[in-house]
Scaffold this motif. Structure first.
Motif, mmCIF file in Angstrom:
data_model
loop_
_atom_site.group_PDB
_atom_site.id
_atom_site.type_symbol
_atom_site.label_atom_id
_atom_site.label_comp_id
_atom_site.label_asym_id
_atom_site.label_seq_id
_atom_site.Cartn_x
_atom_site.Cartn_y
_atom_site.Cartn_z
ATOM 1 N N ASP A 1 41.499 55.321 9.955
ATOM 2 C CA ASP A 1 42.054 54.399 10.949
ATOM 3 C C ASP A 1 40.999 53.570 11.670
ATOM 4 O O ASP A 1 41.262 52.993 12.725
ATOM 5 C CB ASP A 1 42.925 55.135 11.972
ATOM 6 C CG ASP A 1 44.247 55.582 11.377
ATOM 7 O OD1 ASP A 1 44.728 54.915 10.442
ATOM 8 O OD2 ASP A 1 44.799 56.584 11.851
ATOM 9 N N ILE A 2 39.797 53.483 11.114
ATOM 10 C CA ILE A 2 38.732 52.674 11.700
ATOM 11 C C ILE A 2 38.416 51.523 10.744
ATOM 12 O O ILE A 2 37.996 51.742 9.613
ATOM 13 C CB ILE A 2 37.464 53.512 11.948
ATOM 14 C CG1 ILE A 2 37.783 54.662 12.904
ATOM 15 C CG2 ILE A 2 36.340 52.635 12.488
ATOM 16 C CD1 ILE A 2 36.678 55.679 13.022
ATOM 17 N N PRO A 3 38.639 50.272 11.192
ATOM 18 C CA PRO A 3 38.327 49.132 10.330
ATOM 19 C C PRO A 3 36.823 48.952 10.167
ATOM 20 O O PRO A 3 36.076 49.055 11.126
ATOM 21 C CB PRO A 3 38.932 47.944 11.069
ATOM 22 C CG PRO A 3 39.411 48.429 12.377
ATOM 23 C CD PRO A 3 39.230 49.896 12.452
ATOM 24 N N VAL A 4 36.408 48.717 8.931
ATOM 25 C CA VAL A 4 34.995 48.459 8.625
ATOM 26 C C VAL A 4 34.868 46.944 8.445
ATOM 27 O O VAL A 4 35.040 46.424 7.354
ATOM 28 C CB VAL A 4 34.542 49.230 7.367
ATOM 29 C CG1 VAL A 4 33.079 48.959 7.066
ATOM 30 C CG2 VAL A 4 34.804 50.719 7.528
ATOM 31 N N MET A 5 34.567 46.262 9.533
ATOM 32 C CA MET A 5 34.564 44.797 9.552
ATOM 33 C C MET A 5 33.147 44.257 9.337
ATOM 34 O O MET A 5 32.607 43.513 10.146
ATOM 35 C CB MET A 5 35.142 44.283 10.871
ATOM 36 C CG MET A 5 36.535 44.791 11.201
ATOM 37 S SD MET A 5 37.799 44.263 10.040
ATOM 38 C CE MET A 5 37.929 42.538 10.425
ATOM 39 N N LEU A 6 32.567 44.620 8.212
ATOM 40 C CA LEU A 6 31.222 44.177 7.846
ATOM 41 C C LEU A 6 31.320 43.243 6.643
ATOM 42 O O LEU A 6 31.920 43.601 5.624
ATOM 43 C CB LEU A 6 30.334 45.369 7.506
ATOM 44 C CG LEU A 6 30.142 46.413 8.603
ATOM 45 C CD1 LEU A 6 29.441 47.642 8.047
ATOM 46 C CD2 LEU A 6 29.355 45.813 9.748
ATOM 47 N N ALA A 7 30.711 42.072 6.743
ATOM 48 C CA ALA A 7 30.777 41.089 5.658
ATOM 49 C C ALA A 7 30.239 41.655 4.347
ATOM 50 O O ALA A 7 30.775 41.368 3.274
ATOM 51 C CB ALA A 7 30.021 39.827 6.051
ATOM 52 N N GLU B 1 30.479 44.600 3.255
ATOM 53 C CA GLU B 1 31.419 45.586 2.716
ATOM 54 C C GLU B 1 32.753 44.956 2.316
ATOM 55 O O GLU B 1 33.598 45.629 1.732
ATOM 56 C CB GLU B 1 31.667 46.690 3.745
ATOM 57 C CG GLU B 1 30.438 47.511 4.069
ATOM 58 C CD GLU B 1 29.962 48.342 2.896
ATOM 59 O OE1 GLU B 1 30.801 48.917 2.178
ATOM 60 O OE2 GLU B 1 28.740 48.417 2.695
ATOM 61 N N ALA B 2 32.947 43.703 2.631
ATOM 62 C CA ALA B 2 34.208 43.014 2.349
ATOM 63 C C ALA B 2 34.388 42.774 0.856
ATOM 64 O O ALA B 2 33.421 42.707 0.099
ATOM 65 C CB ALA B 2 34.247 41.690 3.102
ATOM 66 N N ALA C 1 27.326 44.664 -4.495
ATOM 67 C CA ALA C 1 27.334 46.027 -5.049
ATOM 68 C C ALA C 1 28.732 46.372 -5.558
ATOM 69 O O ALA C 1 29.738 45.924 -5.016
ATOM 70 C CB ALA C 1 26.908 47.032 -3.976
ATOM 71 N N ARG C 2 28.769 47.166 -6.616
ATOM 72 C CA ARG C 2 30.041 47.602 -7.182
ATOM 73 C C ARG C 2 30.754 48.528 -6.203
ATOM 74 O O ARG C 2 30.151 49.417 -5.622
ATOM 75 C CB ARG C 2 29.800 48.321 -8.507
ATOM 76 C CG ARG C 2 31.070 48.581 -9.233
ATOM 77 C CD ARG C 2 31.054 48.358 -10.723
ATOM 78 N NE ARG C 2 30.168 47.392 -11.309
ATOM 79 C CZ ARG C 2 30.514 46.130 -11.618
ATOM 80 N NH1 ARG C 2 31.711 45.689 -11.344
ATOM 81 N NH2 ARG C 2 29.668 45.325 -12.193
ATOM 82 N N VAL C 3 32.050 48.298 -6.001
ATOM 83 C CA VAL C 3 32.874 49.164 -5.162
ATOM 84 C C VAL C 3 33.353 50.307 -6.041
ATOM 85 O O VAL C 3 33.967 50.077 -7.078
ATOM 86 C CB VAL C 3 34.071 48.393 -4.561
ATOM 87 C CG1 VAL C 3 34.962 49.321 -3.743
ATOM 88 C CG2 VAL C 3 33.585 47.229 -3.713
ATOM 89 N N ILE D 1 43.636 41.746 18.016
ATOM 90 C CA ILE D 1 42.349 41.156 18.417
ATOM 91 C C ILE D 1 41.315 41.117 17.296
ATOM 92 O O ILE D 1 40.307 40.436 17.422
ATOM 93 C CB ILE D 1 41.748 41.872 19.649
ATOM 94 C CG1 ILE D 1 41.446 43.337 19.334
ATOM 95 C CG2 ILE D 1 42.647 41.725 20.849
ATOM 96 C CD1 ILE D 1 40.675 44.042 20.423
ATOM 97 N N LEU D 2 41.569 41.828 16.208
ATOM 98 C CA LEU D 2 40.612 41.831 15.097
ATOM 99 C C LEU D 2 40.667 40.514 14.327
ATOM 100 O O LEU D 2 41.730 39.908 14.167
ATOM 101 C CB LEU D 2 40.906 42.973 14.128
ATOM 102 C CG LEU D 2 40.516 44.362 14.601
ATOM 103 C CD1 LEU D 2 40.981 45.400 13.580
ATOM 104 C CD2 LEU D 2 39.031 44.464 14.824
ATOM 105 N N CYS D 3 39.506 40.100 13.840
ATOM 106 C CA CYS D 3 39.433 38.919 12.991
ATOM 107 C C CYS D 3 38.247 39.085 12.040
ATOM 108 O O CYS D 3 37.384 39.934 12.238
ATOM 109 C CB CYS D 3 39.294 37.648 13.815
ATOM 110 S SG CYS D 3 37.770 37.530 14.743
ATOM 111 N N CYS D 4 38.241 38.272 11.012
ATOM 112 C CA CYS D 4 37.147 38.272 10.050
ATOM 113 C C CYS D 4 35.861 37.874 10.781
ATOM 114 O O CYS D 4 35.845 36.860 11.476
ATOM 115 C CB CYS D 4 37.452 37.287 8.929
ATOM 116 S SG CYS D 4 36.091 37.036 7.772
ATOM 117 N N PRO D 5 34.795 38.650 10.644
ATOM 118 C CA PRO D 5 33.561 38.324 11.340
ATOM 119 C C PRO D 5 32.877 37.061 10.821
ATOM 120 O O PRO D 5 32.056 36.471 11.517
ATOM 121 C CB PRO D 5 32.679 39.552 11.114
ATOM 122 C CG PRO D 5 33.219 40.200 9.900
ATOM 123 C CD PRO D 5 34.681 39.898 9.872
#
Length: 89
Positions: free
Chosen positions: A68-74, A76-77, A44-46, A8-12
């Motif tokens: 195990d928690i996806p960080v689906m923030l644009a 942070e991508a 920002a530099r990763v 069910i996850l997708c790119c926001p």
């Protein structure tokens, strides 16, 4: 990661489906991070290596997975276009 969640996850931003980052893709990403060559969506530099990730099916965007928690923030991508040795399908 739970397959039901992954389904069910997708790119926001693009709504593209995502899949787990393959080991060779993760290694390429972390090499680029270690070489100080990676910026996130906010510019920002990763600085920290990814322990896991999700990548859009079109292989353009990577999202971090922490504990195990996806960080689906644009913001942070990570765009794969900046990774010179990233495996291309």
């Amino acid at each position: 990661m739970d397959k039901r969640l992954l389904d069910i996850l997708c790119c926001p931003v693009t709504k593209s489906p995502v899949r787990l980052l393959a080991e060779n893709e993760l290694l390429a990403l972390n090499r680029a991070i270690a070489a100080d060559q990676v910026l996130n969506g906010a510019g920002a530099r990763v600085t920290g290596a990814f322990s896991g990730g999700l990548i859009t099916r079109d292989a353009r965007t990577i999202y971090r997975v922490e504990d195990d928690i996806p960080v689906m923030l644009a913001d942070e991508a990570v765009a794969t276009s900046q990774l010179t040795d990233f495996p291309r399908s």
